[in-house]
Design a protein around this motif. Structure first.
Motif, PDB file in Angstrom:
ATOM      1  N   ILE A 110       0.803  -1.150  -0.023  1.00  8.60           N
ATOM      2  CA  ILE A 110      -0.106   0.089  -0.086  1.00  8.60           C
ATOM      3  C   ILE A 110       1.004   1.269  -0.026  1.00  8.60           C
ATOM      4  CG2 ILE A 110      -1.441   1.461   1.484  1.00  8.60           C
ATOM      5  CD1 ILE A 110      -2.979  -0.731  -0.090  1.00  8.60           C
ATOM      6  N   LEU A 111       2.075   1.172   0.851  1.00  8.26           N
ATOM      7  CA  LEU A 111       2.916   2.408   0.986  1.00  8.26           C
ATOM      8  C   LEU A 111       3.490   2.739  -0.502  1.00  8.26           C
ATOM      9  CD1 LEU A 111       5.377   3.285   3.504  1.00  8.26           C
ATOM     10  CD2 LEU A 111       6.042   3.108   1.197  1.00  8.26           C
ATOM     11  N   VAL A 112       4.121   1.729  -1.125  1.00  8.28           N
ATOM     12  CA  VAL A 112       4.500   1.820  -2.440  1.00  8.28           C
ATOM     13  C   VAL A 112       3.365   2.422  -3.654  1.00  8.28           C
ATOM     14  CG1 VAL A 112       5.810   0.837  -4.408  1.00  8.28           C
ATOM     15  CG2 VAL A 112       6.506   0.476  -2.085  1.00  8.28           C
ATOM     16  N   GLY A 113       2.264   1.807  -3.497  1.00  6.44           N
ATOM     17  CA  GLY A 113       1.307   2.161  -4.417  1.00  6.44           C
ATOM     18  C   GLY A 113       0.669   3.658  -4.174  1.00  6.44           C
ATOM     19  N   GLU A 177      15.655   4.886   3.157  1.00  3.15           N
ATOM     20  CA  GLU A 177      16.666   5.206   2.224  1.00  3.15           C
ATOM     21  C   GLU A 177      16.696   4.453   0.912  1.00  3.15           C
ATOM     22  OE1 GLU A 177      19.376   7.071   2.134  1.00  3.15           O
ATOM     23  OE2 GLU A 177      18.536   8.421   4.070  1.00  3.15           O
ATOM     24  N   VAL A 178      15.951   3.422   1.028  1.00  2.00           N
ATOM     25  CA  VAL A 178      15.608   2.425  -0.203  1.00  2.00           C
ATOM     26  C   VAL A 178      14.458   3.551  -1.138  1.00  2.00           C
ATOM     27  CG1 VAL A 178      14.656   0.464  -1.326  1.00  2.00           C
ATOM     28  CG2 VAL A 178      16.191   0.246   0.607  1.00  2.00           C
ATOM     29  N   ILE A 179      13.682   3.793  -0.421  1.00  2.00           N
ATOM     30  CA  ILE A 179      12.538   4.469  -1.236  1.00  2.00           C
ATOM     31  C   ILE A 179      12.893   5.820  -1.639  1.00  2.00           C
ATOM     32  CG2 ILE A 179      10.372   5.889  -0.392  1.00  2.00           C
ATOM     33  CD1 ILE A 179       9.748   3.755   1.679  1.00  2.00           C
ATOM     34  N   LEU A 194       9.597  -3.621  -5.984  1.00  7.27           N
ATOM     35  CA  LEU A 194      10.107  -2.979  -4.873  1.00  7.27           C
ATOM     36  C   LEU A 194       9.397  -3.186  -3.337  1.00  7.27           C
ATOM     37  CD1 LEU A 194      11.753  -0.427  -3.724  1.00  7.27           C
ATOM     38  CD2 LEU A 194       9.758   1.105  -4.346  1.00  7.27           C
ATOM     39  N   ALA A 195       8.188  -3.407  -3.334  1.00  6.36           N
ATOM     40  CA  ALA A 195       7.301  -3.508  -2.076  1.00  6.36           C
ATOM     41  C   ALA A 195       7.776  -4.983  -1.479  1.00  6.36           C
ATOM     42  CB  ALA A 195       5.808  -3.560  -2.297  1.00  6.36           C
TER      43      ALA A 195
END
Length: 212
Positions: A110-113, A177-179, A194-195
């Motif tokens: 959900i965060l990545v989306g 940091e990855v985001i 990524l998720a």
């Protein structure tokens, strides 16, 4: 005389069907939307109060009714955007997860989306505001507390609270940091991949945390 006074009061308090408070709220919303757009597409140093006011179609007088300066605007917008993101993440986590994977996998997808669908918000949260060091550190601690609250749904109490807190701080800092790196690359690549990578990182560190 009473009629003229009442009419004057109505004109001052209500305009175009909106009360004074409603008009102020509407102006603030336009300023915030303008800030998200500008800070989400430019570097912090390249955005001025005048730019924000022009985009929001408000005068500087109204800007300073709500914000002290450009830095105060970015701090408050960052806080509101981060709260919006955390609300979405929290809603994705089951009320009684059976495992850590059931906590992190839906939350991070959900965060990545949400970030992918709102790239300007993503930049405000992860790129521009973090340059303000005190805010960056504050956000990491707030997010670590959020993760701790979510993990409590999975049950268990840490024996080493200090070690637990530090591990969760490392967890959110690492994910951030990855985001940030993903955003810097214009959010290229498969978002589900990524998720899943973020989930793997979170599970590894969370497993360490809950064993403390």
């Amino acid at each position: 005389m009473e009629g003229r006074t009442a009419a004057t009061t109505r004109r001052g308090e209500t305009y175009a069907g909106l009360s004074r408070a409603q008009r102020a709220g509407e102006r603030r919303a336009r300023i915030v939307a303008s800030a998200v757009q500008l800070f989400g597409t430019r570097d912090y140093e390249d955005v001025t109060v005048a730019d924000v006011c022009t985009t929001a179609r408000v005068s500087k007088r109204y800007f300073y009714e709500h914000f002290d300066d450009r830095a105060d605007l970015l701090l408050k917008v960052n806080r509101e955007q981060n709260e919006w993101l955390l609300r979405g993440v929290a809603a994705a986590v089951p009320a009684e997860p059976a495992s850590l994977a059931e906590v992190f996998r839906p939350a991070l997808h959900i965060l990545v989306g949400m970030l992918k669908s709102n790239p300007e918000s993503a930049r405000v949260i992860y790129v521009n505001a973090p340059r303000m060091e005190s805010r960056r550190r504050g956000v990491l601690r707030e997010d670590a507390q959020f993760v701790a609250a979510v993990l409590r749904r999975a049950g268990g109490t840490p024996r080493d609270q200090v070690g637990y807190d530090r591990t969760l701080l490392a967890l959110v800092a690492g994910l951030s940091e990855v985001i940030i790196d993903w955003i810097a690359q214009d959010m290229t690549g498969d978002q589900d991949d990524l998720a899943e990578h973020l989930t793997g990182i979170a599970l590894a560190l969370a497993a360490t945390a809950v064993s403390l």
